[in-house]
Scaffold this motif. Structure first.
Motif, PDB file in Angstrom:
ATOM      1  N   ILE A  96       0.833  -1.206   0.000  1.00 45.38           N
ATOM      2  CA  ILE A  96       0.000   0.000   0.000  1.00 45.38           C
ATOM      3  C   ILE A  96       0.867   1.254   0.000  1.00 45.38           C
ATOM      4  CG2 ILE A  96      -1.696   1.327   1.323  1.00 45.38           C
ATOM      5  CD1 ILE A  96      -2.857  -1.387   2.278  1.00 45.38           C
ATOM      6  N   GLY A  97       1.896   1.287   0.837  1.00 41.33           N
ATOM      7  CA  GLY A  97       2.774   2.450   0.882  1.00 41.33           C
ATOM      8  C   GLY A  97       3.515   2.676  -0.419  1.00 41.33           C
ATOM      9  N   ASN A  98       4.064   1.598  -1.000  1.00 43.62           N
ATOM     10  CA  ASN A  98       4.774   1.717  -2.272  1.00 43.62           C
ATOM     11  C   ASN A  98       3.837   2.145  -3.398  1.00 43.62           C
ATOM     12  OD1 ASN A  98       6.909   0.794  -0.782  1.00 43.62           O
ATOM     13  ND2 ASN A  98       7.170  -1.140  -1.878  1.00 43.62           N
ATOM     14  N   ALA A  99       2.586   1.678  -3.353  1.00 46.32           N
ATOM     15  CA  ALA A  99       1.611   2.049  -4.386  1.00 46.32           C
ATOM     16  C   ALA A  99       1.278   3.536  -4.312  1.00 46.32           C
ATOM     17  CB  ALA A  99       0.344   1.211  -4.236  1.00 46.32           C
ATOM     18  N   ILE A 100       1.045   4.044  -3.105  1.00 47.80           N
ATOM     19  CA  ILE A 100       0.757   5.476  -2.959  1.00 47.80           C
ATOM     20  C   ILE A 100       1.926   6.298  -3.483  1.00 47.80           C
ATOM     21  CG2 ILE A 100       0.299   7.340  -1.315  1.00 47.80           C
ATOM     22  CD1 ILE A 100      -0.966   5.170   0.515  1.00 47.80           C
ATOM     23  N   SER A 101       3.130   5.919  -3.101  1.00 42.12           N
ATOM     24  CA  SER A 101       4.321   6.637  -3.549  1.00 42.12           C
ATOM     25  C   SER A 101       4.454   6.596  -5.065  1.00 42.12           C
ATOM     26  CB  SER A 101       5.565   6.032  -2.897  1.00 42.12           C
ATOM     27  OG  SER A 101       6.747   6.637  -3.382  1.00 42.12           O
ATOM     28  N   ALA A 102       4.265   5.423  -5.667  1.00 39.76           N
ATOM     29  CA  ALA A 102       4.388   5.288  -7.120  1.00 39.76           C
ATOM     30  C   ALA A 102       3.373   6.166  -7.847  1.00 39.76           C
ATOM     31  CB  ALA A 102       4.215   3.824  -7.526  1.00 39.76           C
ATOM     32  N   LEU A 103       2.144   6.198  -7.349  1.00 45.90           N
ATOM     33  CA  LEU A 103       1.102   6.983  -8.012  1.00 45.90           C
ATOM     34  C   LEU A 103       1.340   8.481  -7.847  1.00 45.90           C
ATOM     35  CD1 LEU A 103      -1.944   4.748  -7.089  1.00 45.90           C
ATOM     36  CD2 LEU A 103      -1.041   5.146  -9.393  1.00 45.90           C
ATOM     37  N   LEU A 104       1.870   8.896  -6.702  1.00 42.81           N
ATOM     38  CA  LEU A 104       2.194  10.311  -6.528  1.00 42.81           C
ATOM     39  C   LEU A 104       3.352  10.729  -7.436  1.00 42.81           C
ATOM     40  CD1 LEU A 104       1.847  10.777  -2.653  1.00 42.81           C
ATOM     41  CD2 LEU A 104       0.227  11.432  -4.446  1.00 42.81           C
ATOM     42  N   GLN A 105       4.245   9.777  -7.724  1.00 45.23           N
ATOM     43  CA  GLN A 105       5.350  10.063  -8.648  1.00 45.23           C
ATOM     44  C   GLN A 105       4.900  10.040 -10.106  1.00 45.23           C
ATOM     45  OE1 GLN A 105       9.111   7.819  -7.828  1.00 45.23           O
ATOM     46  NE2 GLN A 105       7.985   7.085  -6.037  1.00 45.23           N
ATOM     47  N   HIS A 106       3.762   9.397 -10.392  1.00 42.64           N
ATOM     48  CA  HIS A 106       3.288   9.235 -11.765  1.00 42.64           C
ATOM     49  C   HIS A 106       1.829   9.701 -11.853  1.00 42.64           C
ATOM     50  CE1 HIS A 106       6.654   6.379 -11.320  1.00 42.64           C
ATOM     51  NE2 HIS A 106       6.895   6.673 -12.586  1.00 42.64           N
ATOM     52  N   PRO A 107       1.605  11.019 -11.843  1.00 43.38           N
ATOM     53  CA  PRO A 107       0.237  11.548 -11.821  1.00 43.38           C
ATOM     54  C   PRO A 107      -0.612  11.132 -13.010  1.00 43.38           C
ATOM     55  CG  PRO A 107       1.867  13.294 -12.214  1.00 43.38           C
ATOM     56  CD  PRO A 107       2.630  12.074 -11.805  1.00 43.38           C
ATOM     57  N   GLU A 108       0.032  10.865 -14.161  1.00 46.47           N
ATOM     58  CA  GLU A 108      -0.746  10.434 -15.317  1.00 46.47           C
ATOM     59  C   GLU A 108      -1.355   9.051 -15.076  1.00 46.47           C
ATOM     60  OE1 GLU A 108       3.100   8.527 -15.536  1.00 46.47           O
ATOM     61  OE2 GLU A 108       2.532  10.609 -15.145  1.00 46.47           O
ATOM     62  N   ALA A 109      -0.613   8.179 -14.396  1.00 49.80           N
ATOM     63  CA  ALA A 109      -1.146   6.855 -14.053  1.00 49.80           C
ATOM     64  C   ALA A 109      -2.266   6.982 -13.019  1.00 49.80           C
ATOM     65  CB  ALA A 109      -0.035   5.963 -13.524  1.00 49.80           C
ATOM     66  N   LEU A 110      -2.086   7.860 -12.057  1.00 50.86           N
ATOM     67  CA  LEU A 110      -3.114   8.088 -11.042  1.00 50.86           C
ATOM     68  C   LEU A 110      -4.393   8.607 -11.687  1.00 50.86           C
ATOM     69  CD1 LEU A 110      -4.155   8.326  -8.173  1.00 50.86           C
ATOM     70  CD2 LEU A 110      -2.943  10.509  -7.973  1.00 50.86           C
ATOM     71  N   LYS A 111      -4.263   9.568 -12.589  1.00 52.15           N
ATOM     72  CA  LYS A 111      -5.437  10.118 -13.272  1.00 52.15           C
ATOM     73  C   LYS A 111      -6.173   9.029 -14.047  1.00 52.15           C
ATOM     74  CE  LYS A 111      -6.807  13.713 -16.567  1.00 52.15           C
ATOM     75  NZ  LYS A 111      -6.326  14.819 -17.452  1.00 52.15           N
ATOM     76  N   LEU A 112      -5.419   8.156 -14.699  1.00 59.15           N
ATOM     77  CA  LEU A 112      -6.022   7.076 -15.471  1.00 59.15           C
ATOM     78  C   LEU A 112      -6.777   6.118 -14.566  1.00 59.15           C
ATOM     79  CD1 LEU A 112      -6.312   5.715 -18.253  1.00 59.15           C
ATOM     80  CD2 LEU A 112      -4.133   4.533 -17.812  1.00 59.15           C
ATOM     81  N   ALA A 113      -6.188   5.773 -13.411  1.00 58.14           N
ATOM     82  CA  ALA A 113      -6.827   4.833 -12.487  1.00 58.14           C
ATOM     83  C   ALA A 113      -8.090   5.426 -11.873  1.00 58.14           C
ATOM     84  CB  ALA A 113      -5.844   4.422 -11.401  1.00 58.14           C
ATOM     85  N   VAL A 114      -8.008   6.676 -11.467  1.00 57.12           N
ATOM     86  CA  VAL A 114      -9.170   7.326 -10.856  1.00 57.12           C
ATOM     87  C   VAL A 114     -10.299   7.468 -11.882  1.00 57.12           C
ATOM     88  CG1 VAL A 114     -10.006   9.485  -9.855  1.00 57.12           C
ATOM     89  CG2 VAL A 114      -7.827   8.520  -9.089  1.00 57.12           C
ATOM     90  N   GLY A 115      -9.942   7.783 -13.125  1.00 59.79           N
ATOM     91  CA  GLY A 115     -10.953   7.952 -14.169  1.00 59.79           C
ATOM     92  C   GLY A 115     -11.530   6.645 -14.665  1.00 59.79           C
ATOM     93  N   GLU A 116     -10.758   5.564 -14.547  1.00 64.41           N
ATOM     94  CA  GLU A 116     -11.210   4.246 -15.000  1.00 64.41           C
ATOM     95  C   GLU A 116     -10.984   3.240 -13.865  1.00 64.41           C
ATOM     96  OE1 GLU A 116      -9.627   3.087 -18.801  1.00 64.41           O
ATOM     97  OE2 GLU A 116      -9.390   5.183 -19.434  1.00 64.41           O
ATOM     98  N   PRO A 117     -11.888   3.165 -12.899  1.00 66.37           N
ATOM     99  CA  PRO A 117     -11.683   2.324 -11.715  1.00 66.37           C
ATOM    100  C   PRO A 117     -11.386   0.856 -12.008  1.00 66.37           C
ATOM    101  CG  PRO A 117     -13.522   3.812 -11.367  1.00 66.37           C
ATOM    102  CD  PRO A 117     -13.135   3.945 -12.808  1.00 66.37           C
ATOM    103  N   ARG A 118     -11.787   0.369 -13.186  1.00 65.19           N
ATOM    104  CA  ARG A 118     -11.491  -1.028 -13.524  1.00 65.19           C
ATOM    105  C   ARG A 118      -9.998  -1.279 -13.602  1.00 65.19           C
ATOM    106  NH1 ARG A 118      -9.814  -1.332 -18.750  1.00 65.19           N
ATOM    107  NH2 ARG A 118     -10.220   0.477 -20.088  1.00 65.19           N
ATOM    108  N   ARG A 119      -9.203  -0.201 -13.652  1.00 69.66           N
ATOM    109  CA  ARG A 119      -7.749  -0.348 -13.784  1.00 69.66           C
ATOM    110  C   ARG A 119      -7.033  -0.548 -12.445  1.00 69.66           C
ATOM    111  NH1 ARG A 119      -5.496   0.553 -18.720  1.00 69.66           N
ATOM    112  NH2 ARG A 119      -6.765   1.602 -20.308  1.00 69.66           N
ATOM    113  N   TRP A 120      -7.739  -0.455 -11.326  1.00 68.05           N
ATOM    114  CA  TRP A 120      -7.046  -0.598 -10.048  1.00 68.05           C
ATOM    115  C   TRP A 120      -6.328  -1.947  -9.896  1.00 68.05           C
ATOM    116  CZ3 TRP A 120      -5.334   3.207  -7.417  1.00 68.05           C
ATOM    117  CH2 TRP A 120      -6.003   4.437  -7.409  1.00 68.05           C
ATOM    118  N   PRO A 121      -6.891  -3.063 -10.343  1.00 67.37           N
ATOM    119  CA  PRO A 121      -6.111  -4.311 -10.289  1.00 67.37           C
ATOM    120  C   PRO A 121      -4.822  -4.236 -11.103  1.00 67.37           C
ATOM    121  CG  PRO A 121      -8.442  -4.812 -10.565  1.00 67.37           C
ATOM    122  CD  PRO A 121      -8.307  -3.322 -10.731  1.00 67.37           C
ATOM    123  N   GLN A 122      -4.854  -3.520 -12.239  1.00 69.20           N
ATOM    124  CA  GLN A 122      -3.636  -3.337 -13.028  1.00 69.20           C
ATOM    125  C   GLN A 122      -2.621  -2.492 -12.270  1.00 69.20           C
ATOM    126  OE1 GLN A 122      -6.263  -2.055 -16.572  1.00 69.20           O
ATOM    127  NE2 GLN A 122      -4.377  -2.731 -17.545  1.00 69.20           N
TER     128      GLN A 122
END
Length: 432
Positions: free
Chosen positions: A267-293
């Motif tokens: 969980i900690g590494n995931a939060i850090s990775a997404l904060l470092q990669h805002p484009e990936a975070l935006k994609l996941a938030v906009g398309e919730p089916r991507r959270w497993p990916q």
């Protein structure tokens, strides 16, 4: 440079003994340094380029072979010639191995350090107690736990998401799954810290005694008042003669350790990775089916357990042109294999939409992580809840990422963040 006999910490070898792998003129790489803790992926990249099997020194001055490449890692993880039982470890019996946390796991009889037929029997019992139905019943509890934590965090506008979110979620989930009383839960984290993060031998022994006493109390409580929990299921297996009392305690101990550390790091590494990669975070938030990916890519890109637990060659084995001798210790560099360009295109890039999957972060074969499904479920619930509740989440100014010193584990010490403060939810909503 030929490795000299003796431990890397300067202690002499026993008479007539030469410790660890014999690699001709290849020097040992050091995985017991601050450089490795700070930049493991850079160290791994260099070792992966050197060979598929590299002689290394890990914390405690222990010599071992490190498996660095993806194909070889998968092969070793499923190789019957690579045992988990410490009786196959030559250096351990020669008195050349200090009592570190991961050695303590290997030396104490448990599912993590056993081979068939005992391992097969224990795993069957564990899988039965860790049933998909029992895990699925935790879904609402995980959502409630994450929501309650966010209620405490949201009004403040800043938080440490390791101490206040990533750590408490798996701790609370595993304790509720096991039926651990609330007053006893802080002791579990203390023990896990001692086991994974290099506590002195005396402190580690004290923590082990404390956890044994705690688990004995839990078993006593659940035996007197059984419920639909993990511990009660193991007690039924024990009373049916499928496992011994000692094995019941060892299964609880193993799952407590793995269920806390691995998921908190994920969980900690995931939060850090997404904060470092805002484009990936935006994609996941906009398309919730991507959270497993997202979870799979975090597991590949920044695995919560970067190096496997010990394996020991039961006969001479050649890997990548290097001879692994009978009795040698072997570690599979999970994080290193996960970034092998031979298996993953642009492997150093964090890409939640990548097509090439198949990381080895949960292992492979008969030792594949039993708790993988629960870890994924916790992360897949916690992360969307966090970023939905705190949409403008960002690193706190001047906060640098610092990781715990560990050869095996890969987890942040802290993750300071800030965000727009929002009121907590009404009590009636929290309880729903």
């Amino acid at each position: 440079m030929t490795p000299r006999p003796g431990r890397a910490d300067g202690c002499p070898a026993a008479a007539g003994q030469v410790p660890g792998p014999q690699a001709g003129d290849a020097p040992y790489a050091r995985l017991d340094t601050e450089e490795f803790t700070a930049t493991p992926h850079a160290v791994f990249e260099a070792l992966r380029a050197e060979a598929a099997a590299v002689p290394v020194v890990v914390r405690g001055g222990i010599h071992a072979w490190l498996i660095t490449r993806y194909d070889e890692a998968r092969a070793v993880l499923a190789d019957d010639r690579m045992a988990k039982d410490v009786r196959h470890w030559r250096d351990f019996h020669a008195g050349l191995v200090p009592f570190t946390g991961d050695v303590a796991v290997a030396a104490r009889r448990n599912i993590l350090s056993s081979d068939p037929p005992d391992h097969t029997r224990l795993r069957e019992v564990l899988l039965s107690a860790f049933s998909p139905r029992r895990i699925e019943l935790l879904r609402a509890q995980i959502a409630r736990i994450a929501g309650d934590l966010l209620d405490r965090i949201a009004p403040r506008g800043r938080a440490d998401l390791v101490a206040e979110f990533a750590l408490p979620i798996p701790m609370t989930v595993i304790c509720e799954l096991f039926g651990v009383p609330a007053d006893d839960r802080p002791g579990i984290r203390t023990w896990t810290e001692a086991l994974f993060h290099g506590a002195a031998m005396e402190r580690m022994a004290q923590a082990s005694n404390e956890i044994d006493a705690l688990l004995a109390r839990v078993v006593e409580i659940r035996r007197a008042d059984p419920g639909d929990d993990f511990t009660s299921a193991l007690i039924v297996a024990c009373d049916a003669g499928r496992i011994s009392s000692e094995e019941l305690a060892s299964l609880l101990r193993a799952m407590l350790a793995g269920g806390n550390e691995t998921t908190a790091n994920l969980i900690g590494n995931a939060i850090s990775a997404l904060l470092q990669h805002p484009e990936a975070l935006k994609l996941a938030v906009g398309e919730p089916r991507r959270w497993p990916q997202v979870i799979d890519e975090v597991l590949r890109w920044d695995a919560p357990i970067q190096n496997s637990l010990w394996r020991f060659a039961t006969e001479d084995v050649e890997i990548g042109g290097r001879l692994i001798r009978r009795g040698d210790a072997v570690i599979v560099a999970l994080s290193c294999a996960n970034r092998d360009e031979r298996a993953f295109a642009h492997a150093a890039a964090f890409d939640i939409a990548r097509a090439d999957r198949g990381h080895v972060s949960f292992g492979r074969g008969r030792h594949y992580c039993v708790g993988a499904t629960l870890a994924r479920l916790e992360a897949q619930i916690a992360l969307p809840a966090l970023f939905e509740r705190l949409p403008d989440l960002r690193p706190a100014p001047g906060a640098a990422l610092r990781y715990r010193q560990s050869t095996m584990s890969r987890g942040l010490i802290s993750l300071p963040v800030q965000f727009a403060a929002t009121p907590g939810r009404p009590a009636a909503t929290c309880a729903s």
